[in-house]
Design a protein around this motif. Structure first.
Motif, PDB file in Angstrom:
ATOM      1  N   THR A  93     -10.111  13.494  84.934  1.00  0.00           N
ATOM      2  CA  THR A  93      -9.573  14.369  83.885  1.00  0.00           C
ATOM      3  C   THR A  93      -8.651  15.428  84.489  1.00  0.00           C
ATOM      4  N   ILE A  94      -9.108  16.042  85.594  1.00  0.00           N
ATOM      5  CA  ILE A  94      -8.335  17.157  86.171  1.00  0.00           C
ATOM      6  C   ILE A  94      -7.037  16.664  86.826  1.00  0.00           C
ATOM      7  N   PHE A  95      -7.140  15.620  87.660  1.00  0.00           N
ATOM      8  CA  PHE A  95      -5.970  15.237  88.467  1.00  0.00           C
ATOM      9  C   PHE A  95      -5.163  14.068  87.885  1.00  0.00           C
ATOM     10  N   PHE A  96      -5.755  13.324  86.949  1.00  0.00           N
ATOM     11  CA  PHE A  96      -5.038  12.174  86.400  1.00  0.00           C
ATOM     12  C   PHE A  96      -4.672  12.412  84.928  1.00  0.00           C
ATOM     13  N   ALA A  97      -5.721  12.516  84.088  1.00  0.00           N
ATOM     14  CA  ALA A  97      -5.490  12.541  82.638  1.00  0.00           C
ATOM     15  C   ALA A  97      -4.674  13.753  82.197  1.00  0.00           C
ATOM     16  N   GLY A 336     -12.434  14.532  78.102  1.00  0.00           N
ATOM     17  CA  GLY A 336     -13.316  14.510  79.275  1.00  0.00           C
ATOM     18  C   GLY A 336     -14.673  15.095  78.934  1.00  0.00           C
ATOM     19  N   SER A 337     -14.685  16.143  78.103  1.00  0.00           N
ATOM     20  CA  SER A 337     -15.971  16.773  77.768  1.00  0.00           C
ATOM     21  C   SER A 337     -16.828  15.851  76.894  1.00  0.00           C
ATOM     22  N   LEU A 338     -16.175  14.992  76.095  1.00  0.00           N
ATOM     23  CA  LEU A 338     -16.941  14.012  75.314  1.00  0.00           C
ATOM     24  C   LEU A 338     -17.544  12.958  76.253  1.00  0.00           C
ATOM     25  N   ALA A 339     -16.750  12.523  77.242  1.00  0.00           N
ATOM     26  CA  ALA A 339     -17.261  11.555  78.227  1.00  0.00           C
ATOM     27  C   ALA A 339     -18.404  12.171  79.035  1.00  0.00           C
ATOM     28  N   LEU A 340     -18.248  13.468  79.359  1.00  0.00           N
ATOM     29  CA  LEU A 340     -19.285  14.159  80.130  1.00  0.00           C
ATOM     30  C   LEU A 340     -20.590  14.237  79.325  1.00  0.00           C
ATOM     31  N   ALA A 341     -20.469  14.573  78.044  1.00  0.00           N
ATOM     32  CA  ALA A 341     -21.659  14.634  77.179  1.00  0.00           C
ATOM     33  C   ALA A 341     -22.338  13.269  77.144  1.00  0.00           C
ATOM     34  N   THR A 342     -21.527  12.206  77.115  1.00  0.00           N
ATOM     35  CA  THR A 342     -22.095  10.854  77.088  1.00  0.00           C
ATOM     36  C   THR A 342     -22.871  10.577  78.375  1.00  0.00           C
ATOM     37  N   ILE A 343     -22.289  10.962  79.525  1.00  0.00           N
ATOM     38  CA  ILE A 343     -22.987  10.741  80.807  1.00  0.00           C
ATOM     39  C   ILE A 343     -24.325  11.487  80.803  1.00  0.00           C
ATOM     40  N   VAL A 344     -24.292  12.726  80.307  1.00  0.00           N
ATOM     41  CA  VAL A 344     -25.520  13.541  80.314  1.00  0.00           C
ATOM     42  C   VAL A 344     -26.611  12.882  79.460  1.00  0.00           C
ATOM     43  N   VAL A 345     -26.268  12.486  78.233  1.00  0.00           N
ATOM     44  CA  VAL A 345     -27.330  11.966  77.361  1.00  0.00           C
ATOM     45  C   VAL A 345     -27.779  10.553  77.753  1.00  0.00           C
ATOM     46  N   THR A 346     -26.882   9.784  78.381  1.00  0.00           N
ATOM     47  CA  THR A 346     -27.301   8.423  78.771  1.00  0.00           C
ATOM     48  C   THR A 346     -28.072   8.408  80.090  1.00  0.00           C
ATOM     49  N   THR A 347     -28.084   9.538  80.804  1.00  0.00           N
ATOM     50  CA  THR A 347     -28.855   9.563  82.057  1.00  0.00           C
ATOM     51  C   THR A 347     -30.060  10.503  81.970  1.00  0.00           C
ATOM     52  N   ALA A 348     -30.025  11.451  80.996  1.00  0.00           N
ATOM     53  CA  ALA A 348     -31.121  12.413  80.896  1.00  0.00           C
ATOM     54  C   ALA A 348     -31.890  12.296  79.581  1.00  0.00           C
ATOM     55  N   GLY A 349     -31.459  11.391  78.725  1.00  0.00           N
ATOM     56  CA  GLY A 349     -32.099  11.305  77.408  1.00  0.00           C
ATOM     57  C   GLY A 349     -33.331  10.415  77.386  1.00  0.00           C
ATOM     58  N   PHE A 350     -33.849  10.060  78.544  1.00  0.00           N
ATOM     59  CA  PHE A 350     -35.003   9.153  78.585  1.00  0.00           C
ATOM     60  C   PHE A 350     -36.137   9.780  79.387  1.00  0.00           C
ATOM     61  N   ALA A 351     -37.369   9.369  79.048  1.00  0.00           N
ATOM     62  CA  ALA A 351     -38.536  10.007  79.661  1.00  0.00           C
ATOM     63  C   ALA A 351     -38.719   9.570  81.111  1.00  0.00           C
TER      64      ALA A 351
END
Lengths: 561, 99
Positions: A93-97, A336-351
Motif C-alpha cells: 500500500t505504502i510503496f506500490f498502491a 489497504g485498511s480494509l485488507a488489514l481488517a480482513t487479515i486481523v479477523v481471519t487470523t484472530a477471529g478463532f478460538a
C-alpha cells in the motif's frame, strides 16, 4: 500476540506512509502544483468535468476502488501465515498502491483527464494500447466470474444472507425511483433505506432461504450462479439512476459502517492471533508463497483497477492538483485498511489454531467463509451483538460489494464488446442485448469450465484474476515511468514497483501454467497462456518504451564534446 | 444581532445547519460519480424526442404531428447540435438551414 498490535501497527505505518512518503512523491517526483489549472476547471461542463470538494471526491474514489477483492485476496493469502500477508499489504500500500494511484491521477490530470488506456497509446504506443484492451477484457471476464462464484458460495454457506442481499436491490430501486421520479431529497430515503437493510439483516436469520440440490439437475451452487448472472444481465441493462447509482451509494455507507464496526470490535475485544506468523504446516497442494502471494493479494496491496478509476472519473473532478495526494494516495490507504481488517479477523477471529487450520485445510479453503466467521466472532465478542446477526451482516457486506462490481463489470464488458463490433464492422455485436448475452455467456462458460458442473471450484481462478490485475497496474506504472523519464525526473519510485510486479506476475503465470497442465485443466491453461503472452508483451513494450525515451533525451542533449 | 443570526447561533439552528450540510455532502456523494452517465442517458432520450418532433420534416409520417408541430419552435435552438450528433454535417432539411 494481540491483534490490536497488528491493527494499530498497520494503521500507524499507513499514517507514516501518507505523511512522509506520499509528501515526498507528490512534491519531488510528480511535483504537484497548486497553480496548475486542472481539467475540472479548464474543461468544466457541469457533467463530467466538475471541481469537487476533496473529501467528497476521496469518498467516491475510496468506495469505487474498495470492494470484495481486498477481502477475498487477504482472506485466502493468510494460509501462508499472517506475517507475509501483513507485510505485503502494508508495504504494498505504502510503496506500490499509493504511488500507483496518485501517479495515475497525476498522469491523467496533466493530460486533459484522459484515461490510462488512451495515455498508453500516446505515451507508449499503439501495440501497448491493444494489449491494454485485451488485459481489461480478461480482467472483467474474471472479476465477474469470480464474484459470481463467490456470492453463490456465500448464499449456500450462509442462507440467512439471501433475504437481506436481495432486499438491498429492492431498497436501491425504491431510492432511485423516489429521487429521480418523485424528486424526494436524499437524506430521508437513504436513512430509511439503510435502516430497512439492517432490519432485513436481522430478519434474515429467521427466514433463511436455501435452494435444494437437484432442481433442474443442478447443484444449489450452480443454480445460484445462473440466477446471479440472469440478474447481472438485467441489472446491467437498466438505467444507472434506477439501480446502480443507489446501490453504489448504499454500499458506500455499508463500507464505512462495516470498517468502523470491525476496527472498534477488535479494539474492544483485543483478541489474540491464533494463526502462525509463518505457516510451516501448509496443506498439501498449497502453491509457494513467492510468487503466488503477490498475485493472490492484488487489491489491498496494489491493483490496476484503481488506475482505471483514477483516470476515468476522479481526474475529471479534481479541484486542485495538490488534492491528488489526499484523494489518490489516501484512497489506496483506505483499501489497504480494509485488507488489514480482513487479515486481523481471519487470523484472530478463532478460538484455537486447530479451528483455524480446519478452515484453512486447502488453498482457497478459508476465503470469505473465514472472513465471515472470524469477523462475526470478533464483532459478537467485542460489541456484544448476536453472532448470527454478525454473520449475516458481514456476508451481506461481502455480497453487496461483489454484486455491485458484477453489475458494473458486465456493463463495461458489454461496452468493450460493442466497441469491437464497431471496430470490426459487426453490427449485430453493437446491439446492447446481444453484447450483454455474449459477455454473460463467456462468464458462465468460465465459471462452469473452471469450477466444474457445480461451479463450486470457480475460486481456483482467483490467482489468475490477480495476475491480470497486476498486469494492468504494470501498464499504468509503465505510462507514469515513461512520462517521468521524458520529464527528466527520477523514475525509480515507479520503475522498481513495475519491475517487481512484472517479475512476480510472469513467475506466477509460469507456475500456474505448469500446474494447470499437470491437472489437465485445458481451459485455464489456455487462459493462462493468453495472459502470459500479454505479460511478456508488456515487458517488451516497457523495454522498448524506455529505450526510445532515453534515446530521445540523448538526442535532445546534443553531441557530447 | 439579527433574528436570522440568532436562529443560527441557537442549538436548534446549529443542528439544522449541520443536517443541511450533511444533506448537501450526501447529495454530492450520491450524484457526482454518475452525473456524466445520467446526462448521456438524458441526451439519448432527448435525441429520440427530437426525431419524433422533426419526423414529418424528414419525410417520416408522424401521427402525432399535430401536437409535435407546436414544439418545433421551442426545440429549434437544439436542432443544430442534434443533427451533428446524428452524423449529419449540415441540416438535413431543405427549407431550414441552420448552418
Amino acid at each position: 500476540m494481540s491483534a490490536i498490535l497488528l491493527a494499530v501497527g498497520g494503521l500507524a505505518a499507513f499514517a507514516v506512509g501518507y505523511r512522509v512518503y506520499s509528501r515526498f512523491i507528490a512534491e519531488r517526483i510528480y511535483r504537484l502544483s497548486e497553480d496548475f489549472a486542472t481539467p475540472a476547471h479548464t474543461l468544466e461542463d457541469g457533467v463530467d468535468y466538475v471541481p469537487t470538494n476533496k473529501f467528497v471526491l476521496w469518498g467516491h474514489h475510496f468506495t469505487s476502488v474498495a470492494g470484495a477483492a481486498p477481502i477475498i485476496g487477504p482472506a485466502i493469502a493468510v494460509i501462508w501465515g499472517w506475517a507475509p500477508a501483513f507485510l505485503w499489504v502494508v508495504l504494498g500500500t505504502i510503496f506500490f498502491a499509493g504511488v500507483h494511484d496518485l501517479g495515475a491521477l497525476w498522469a491523467s490530470v496533466r493530460n486533459k483527464a484522459r484515461s490510462i488506456g488512451a495515455l498508453t497509446e500516446d505515451v507508449v504506443g499503439v501495440r501497448a494500447r491493444s494489449v491494454f484492451m485485451i488485459v481489461i477484457f480478461l480482467l472483467l471476464l474474471m472479476v465477474n466470474t469470480v464474484f459470481g462464484v463467490a456470492i453463490a458460495k456465500l448464499f449456500v454457506s450462509f442462507p440467512s444472507s439471501v433475504l437481506p442481499a436481495w432486499s438491498a436491490i429492492a431498497v436501491a430501486l425504491v431510492i432511485g425511483y423516489l429521487i429521480y421520479r418523485r424528486g424526494v431529497g436524499l437524506l430521508w430515503p437513504s436513512l430509511i433505506g439503510v435502516i430497512t437493510l439492517y432490519v432485513t439483516v436481522y430478519l434474515g436469520d429467521f427466514i433463511p432461504i436455501a435452494l435444494t440440490d437437484g432442481t433442474l439437475g443442478l447443484a444449489a451452487h450452480a443454480q445460484w450462479i445462473l440466477i446471479l448472472f440472469i440478474y447481472a444481465t438485467l441489472a446491467s441493462l437498466l438505467p444507472v439512476w434506477l439501480l446502480l447509482q443507489p446501490r453504489d451509494y448504499i454500499n458506500g455507507l455499508q463500507l464505512f459502517v462495516g470498517l468502523g464496526v470491525l476496527y472498534v470490535a477488535v479494539v474492544i475485544l483485543s483478541p489474540n492471533i491464533v494463526a502462525p506468523a509463518f505457516n510451516t504446516n501448509l496443506p498439501e497442494g498449497t502453491p509457494p508463497l513467492v510468487p503466488l502471494l503477490f498475485v493472490t493479494i492484488a487489491c489491498g496491496a496494489v491493483s490496476g483497477f484503481h488506475g482505471l478509476v483514477s483516470s476515468g472519473t476522479t481526474s475529471k473532478q479534481l479541484d486542485k492538483e495538490t488534492d491528488a495526494r489526499f484523494v489518490g494516495y489516501l484512497g489506496a490507504v483506505g483499501e489497504g485498511s480494509l485488507a488489514l481488517a480482513t487479515i486481523v479477523v481471519t487470523t484472530a477471529g478463532f478460538a484455537t489454531l486447530a479451528e483455524w487450520e480446519g478452515l484453512y485445510s486447502k488453498f482457497g479453503g478459508g476465503s470469505l467463509d473465514a472472513f465471515v466467521n472470524g469477523g462475526a466472532n470478533v464483532i459478537a465478542g467485542g460489541l456484544g451483538l448476536p453472532r448470527e446477526f454478525a454473520v449475516t451482516l458481514l456476508t451481506v457486506m461481502a455480497v453487496l460489494f461483489a454484486g455491485t462490481t458484477m453489475d458494473t463489470g458486465v456493463r463495461l464488458q458489454r461496452y468493450i464488446i460493442q466497441e469491437w463490433g464497431n471496430i470490426y464492422d459487426l453490427p449485430w455485436l453493437t446491439n446492447s442485448y446481444l453484447a450483454t448475452l455474449v459477455a454473460v455467456s463467456c462468464c458462465l462458460a468460465l465459471a462452469f469450465g473452471a469450477g466444474g458442473a457445480s461451479g463450486g471450484g470457480g475460486l481456483i481462478l482467483w490467482p489468475l484474476f490477480g495476475t491480470t490485475n497486476q498486469l494492468l497496474a504494470g501498464l499504468t506504472l509503465l505510462v507514469i515511468s515513461v512520462m517521468l523519464v521524458q520529464l527528466e525526473r527520477p523514475a525509480w519510485y515507479t520503475l522498481l514497483p513495475l519491475i517487481f510486479l512484472l517479475t512476480m506476475t510472469i513467475l506466477a503465470l509460469v507456475y500456474q501454467l505448469l500446474d494447470f497442465y499437470r491437472a489437465s485443466q485445458w481451459l485455464l491453461l489456455g487462459l493462462d497462456a493468453v495472459i502470459l503472452i500479454a505479460a511478456i508483451l508488456v515487458a517488451l513494450e516497457s523495454l522498448s518504451a524506455f529505450m526510445r525515451a532515453r534515446q530521445r533525451l540523448i538526442r535532445a542533449a546534443g553531441p557530447v564534446e | 444581532m439579527t433574528h436570522k443570526k440568532r436562529q443560527h447561533a441557537s442549538p436548534a439552528g446549529g443542528f439544522r445547519r449541520a443536517v443541511q450540510q450533511l444533506e448537501t455532502a450526501a447529495e454530492e456523494y450520491y450524484r457526482a460519480p454518475y452525473r456524466g452517465a445520467i446526462a448521456r442517458a438524458k441526451r439519448d432520450e432527448d435525441d429520440l424526442f427530437m426525431l419524433f418532433v422533426f419526423a414529418e420534416m424528414l419525410g417520416i409520417p408522424n401521427p402525432a404531428a399535430y401536437f409535435t408541430l407546436e414544439l418545433q419552435p421551442l426545440l429549434l435552438e437544439r436542432f443544430h447540435d442534434w443533427h451533428r450528433r446524428m452524423g449529419m454535417e449540415h441540416s438535413p432539411l431543405d427549407h431550414f438551414r441552420c448552418c
